[in-house]
Design an enzyme around this catalytic site. Structure first.
Site, mmCIF file in Angstrom:
data_model
loop_
_atom_site.group_PDB
_atom_site.id
_atom_site.type_symbol
_atom_site.label_atom_id
_atom_site.label_comp_id
_atom_site.label_asym_id
_atom_site.label_seq_id
_atom_site.Cartn_x
_atom_site.Cartn_y
_atom_site.Cartn_z
ATOM 1 N N GLU A 9 -3.711 -9.680 3.571
ATOM 2 C CA GLU A 9 -4.480 -9.390 4.792
ATOM 3 C C GLU A 9 -5.565 -10.409 5.062
ATOM 4 O O GLU A 9 -5.910 -10.683 6.211
ATOM 5 C CB GLU A 9 -5.110 -7.989 4.695
ATOM 6 C CG GLU A 9 -4.137 -6.833 4.885
ATOM 7 C CD GLU A 9 -3.455 -6.393 3.605
ATOM 8 O OE1 GLU A 9 -3.484 -7.147 2.601
ATOM 9 O OE2 GLU A 9 -2.876 -5.286 3.604
ATOM 10 N N GLU A 29 0.834 -1.213 0.000
ATOM 11 C CA GLU A 29 0.000 0.000 0.000
ATOM 12 C C GLU A 29 0.865 1.259 0.000
ATOM 13 O O GLU A 29 0.551 2.240 -0.673
ATOM 14 C CB GLU A 29 -0.946 -0.029 1.205
ATOM 15 C CG GLU A 29 -1.994 -1.138 1.054
ATOM 16 C CD GLU A 29 -2.920 -1.260 2.251
ATOM 17 O OE1 GLU A 29 -2.401 -1.574 3.341
ATOM 18 O OE2 GLU A 29 -4.128 -1.042 2.093
#
Ligand code: 3HC
Ligand code: NAI
Length: 703
Positions: A128, A108
């Site tokens: 995740e 990210e």
């Protein structure tokens, strides 16, 4: 202690500010790193001499993601989304040079840079989902803008890592470079971009092409995910976030992502999955590792070429080791070799291996019927019949032929390894290596440590597990070690529930509803009812005559119904079906047994079934910890997660017990004990923890 000054460094290379993250072991984005990054980006904005920023990671990783240890604790500013937005908004060019794992929050950060460069060892992913989460720092909004909605959603749902090349093909990476030095390669790329006058390409401003088609693809993916995610919470939320990326303006999409991320963060599944992540990394930390180094491990032998011997041989070959397989006679060794080849032939049939690949692996495989062939191996794994006399005879041979210092392991499921060790002249070299079937697939390896074994033998066993990519758990010697011992007890609880009124089908359904792929009676049918039957017959003489004994399984076996392989067991398998059907005759057998014992059947809800099933599991788990058979509660958790299909999102039986609350579990056990005090004896450790107001987790930290 880490602090901003040491975990994030900013060094000028001409007019490029190189921001390096140095937070070993994997540069996780803990609070100090976030603060350091924020400050460094601010400084770069303020410094007129800086034209561009290069972000790199030091050590092996770029950034492996958020600091997983911070989840569940009060948030500390700045948040990662804030740092990512700030990077993206930079008025000066920002480039990320990725030379290792860039995962989760790490990717990210990279997606917030204006350009991305990847070196050959880069690994990019948004894993995740494996922690019960979704990318929560803009990943669900930025990835679709870089790689398309469907591909982005698939990356997040799979949790897979992409290689540098695959990431470039997917649109995540702009440029590939050779070598291992992200600073050198990154600076060259930054300077090239500066020379070209490359624009500040902010991911948030990229458009998603053909939104209608993207939404249709997401509909299909959502339906598929609903089917496959079996009770998992975050996968559907991921699809929802990606949908928001397509439908909403960027900032609204980010807000949606934040809200859903927080829901995931607060879910018990996140707690279970994060526990599983760390527990699996803790089990290799054993007392023996503190002072001993592994022995040489270059050549191994496997004794026995049956189900387990062949599977273990494949596991060792796949780990790159040469393997000598020993069998009793020519016919048996031919069968052993065929068992090994069958595995590789299966891979060839699926297009996952070539004939040449198979030949290259089998070049390291030596079948033999002579023990002399193993005189120079470093480690032997015995996997012959489960009979102590047969095993002792094999160990006599090993004692005779093996070189001094060779590790002598047994794959026994239940037998007394101390007795096997004591029967030869070198007990210090004898250890248990309890693989699970199929041994080349199942991740769990129970490393069973007998009293007289030398610590370096234990460490060698852990080294073997590492090379085989197994998840090792240290266990002590007892009947069934950690896994099979606890299994025997909750299986017994399931039998009692059945005899008291629930059908085997209702029990299996309740257990599946809890998150297991299969219920206990399905597992019996899959493994073959004859195995348990043989064990029960062997133990009949030593069974406590006062203990309750359910005979249903014996009645079924007496009819020759051993499960799938015979076409019927607890279930019917017409025409070789793999999914069983309920069998009215089995229900009649259960009824007859109830009548024989004068039991009036009563109803059990799925919840009542699971309370008994789990109470039995947790109680025996506590006994196993108390006796030192398992080092810590987390070792019990990992055993059940990786060897017995326990639902990972619940973290393992002991973590589950902590989440339910130990007082409630103990209360259940005491209630059940009123019916059968012999079976439902509370573990003293459980009583002690409840009295002290503690949980199992307190013991994970203590050792
Ligand atoms: N946070 C905290 N600790 C971490 C960590 C993380 N993200 N990733 C790894 N570690 C720790 C491990 O616990 C281990 O600690 P230990 O030595 O004390 O046991 C150590 O780092 C080394 O890890 P491994 O043993 O796993 O080392 P490998 O070299 O085998 O693997 C890896 C490296 C591929 C980076 C692997 O550790 C990994 O997959 N890590 C997790 C990646 C991940 O899930 N990232 C997403 C996090 S969630 C997130 O980012 C949310 C965001 O969207 C907001
Ligand atoms: P199996 O019956 O499939 O194989 C045993 C093999 O040992 C046979 O091929 C036999 O020819 C060979 N053998 C017997 N005596 C021998 C000797 N003296 N020298 C050389 N070879 C000899 O049995 P399986 O299932 O592979 O089990 C082997 C061991 O693994 C047992 O101790 C069992 O408890 C254990 N185990 C089995 C698991 C399973 O799911 N089947 C799981 C974990 C452990």
């Amino acid at each position: 202690m880490t602090n901003e000054a040491s975990v994030v460094r900013a060094v000028r290379h001409g007019d490029v500010q190189v921001i390096s993250i140095s937070n070993p072991p994997v540069n996780a984005l803990g609070v100090a790193v976030r603060q350091g990054l924020k400050q460094a980006i601010e400084q770069a904005q303020a410094d007129a001499g800086v034209r561009a920023v290069l972000v790199v990671g030091e050590g092996k990783a770029f950034i492996a993601g958020a600091d997983i240890r911070e989840f569940g604790k009060p948030p500390m500013p700045p948040s990662l989304p804030e740092v990512c937005n700030q990077i993206e908004a930079s008025a000066k060019l920002v480039v990320a040079a990725i030379h290792g794992p860039a995962l989760g929050g790490g990717l990210e950060v990279a997606m917030s840079a204006h350009y991305r460069l990847a070196l050959p060892a880069a690994k990019l992913g948004l894993p995740e989902v494996n922690l019960g989460l979704l990318p929560g720092a803009g990943g669900t909004q930025r990835a679709p803008r870089l790689m398309g909605a469907k591909a982005a959603a698939e990356l997040m749902l799979s949790g897979k890592h992409l290689s540098a090349r695959a990431a470039q093909a997917a649109g995540l990476v702009d440029r590939l470079a050779e070598g291992e030095d992200p600073v050198a390669a990154g600076l060259a790329y930054v300077n090239e971009l500066l020379e070209q006058g490359a624009p500040l390409r902010r991911t948030r401003n990229l458009a998603i092409a053909d939104k209608a088609a993207a939404l249709a693809e997401l509909d299909a993916l959502q339906a598929d995910t609903a089917k496959k995610s079996r009770g998992l919470f975050s996968p559907l939320k991921i699809v929802e976030c990606v949908r928001a990326a397509v439908e909403l303006p960027f900032d609204e999409g980010l807000a949606r992502e934040r809200a859903l991320f927080v829901e995931c963060l607060n879910s018990p599944q996140r707690a279970g999955l994060v526990h599983a992540f760390f527990a699996e990394r803790e089990t290799a930390k054993v007392p023996e590792a503190r002072g001993a180094a592994p022995r040489a491990l270059n050549r191994v032998a496997v004794i026995g070429g049956g189900t387990m011997g062949a599977g273990i041989t494949v596991a060792a070959l796949d780990a790159g080791l040469p393997v000598v397989m020993i069998e009793r006679d020519a016919e048996s060794i031919a069968r052993g070799q065929a068992n090994v080849e069958k595995v590789y032939n299966g891979l060839i049939a699926k297009g996952r291996m070539t004939e040449e690949g198979k030949a290259a692996i089998l070049a390291r495989y030596t079948p033999s019927t002579s023990y002399e062939a193993i005189a120079d191996v470093d480690l032997v794994i015995e996997a012959v019949f489960e009979d102590i006399e047969v095993k002792k005879a094999v160990f006599q041979q090993l004692d005779r032929v093996c070189k001094p210092g060779a590790v002598l392991a047994t794959n026994t499921s239940y037998l007394d390894i101390d007795a096997i060790a004591g029967s030869i002249s070198r007990p210090q070299d004898v250890i248990g290596l309890h693989f699970f079937s199929p041994a080349n697939i199942m991740k769990l390896l129970e490393i069973v440590v007998p009293a007289r074994v030398s610590p370096d033998v234990v460490v060698t066993a852990f080294e073997l597990a590492r090379r085989m990519k197994k998840i090792p758990v240290r266990a002590g010697v007892c009947d069934g070690f950690i896994g099979n011992r606890i299994l025997a007890v909750y299986k017994q609880a399931a039998d009692y529930i059945m005899e008291d009124g629930a059908s085997p089908y209702e029990i299996d359904e309740a257990v599946r509803g809890f998150g297991y792929p299969m219920g206990p009676f399905q597992v019996t049918d899959l493994a073959g009812g004859d195995i348990g039957w043989a064990t029960r017959k062997r133990r009949a003489a030593t069974r406590d005559p006062k203990a309750r004994y359910v005979e249903v399984a014996d009645r079924i076996c007496e009819r020759g119904w051993f499960g799938q392989k015979t076409g019927r067991g607890f279930y019917l398998y017409p025409q070789g079906a793999r999914v069983g059907q309920a069998d009215p005759e089995v229900l009649a057998i259960v009824d007859a047994e109830r009548q024989k014992k004068g039991i009036a059947p009563r109803k059990f809800t799925a919840e009542e079934i699971m309370r008994r099933y789990m109470a039995a599991m947790v109680n025996e788990g506590a006994k196993v910890v108390e006796e030192g058979i398992a080092l810590r509660p987390l070792d019990v958790d990992v055993t059940f997660l990786s060897g017995y299909g326990f639902p990972r999102f619940r973290g393992g039986p002991m973590k589950y017990a902590d989440m339910v609350g130990l007082p409630a579990i103990l209360e259940d056990i005491r209630t059940f004990a009123k019916e059968d005090p012999l079976f439902w004896k509370p573990a003293p450790l459980l009583e002690k923890l409840v009295a002290e107001g503690k949980d199992f987790a307190s013991l994970n930290q203590a050792r």
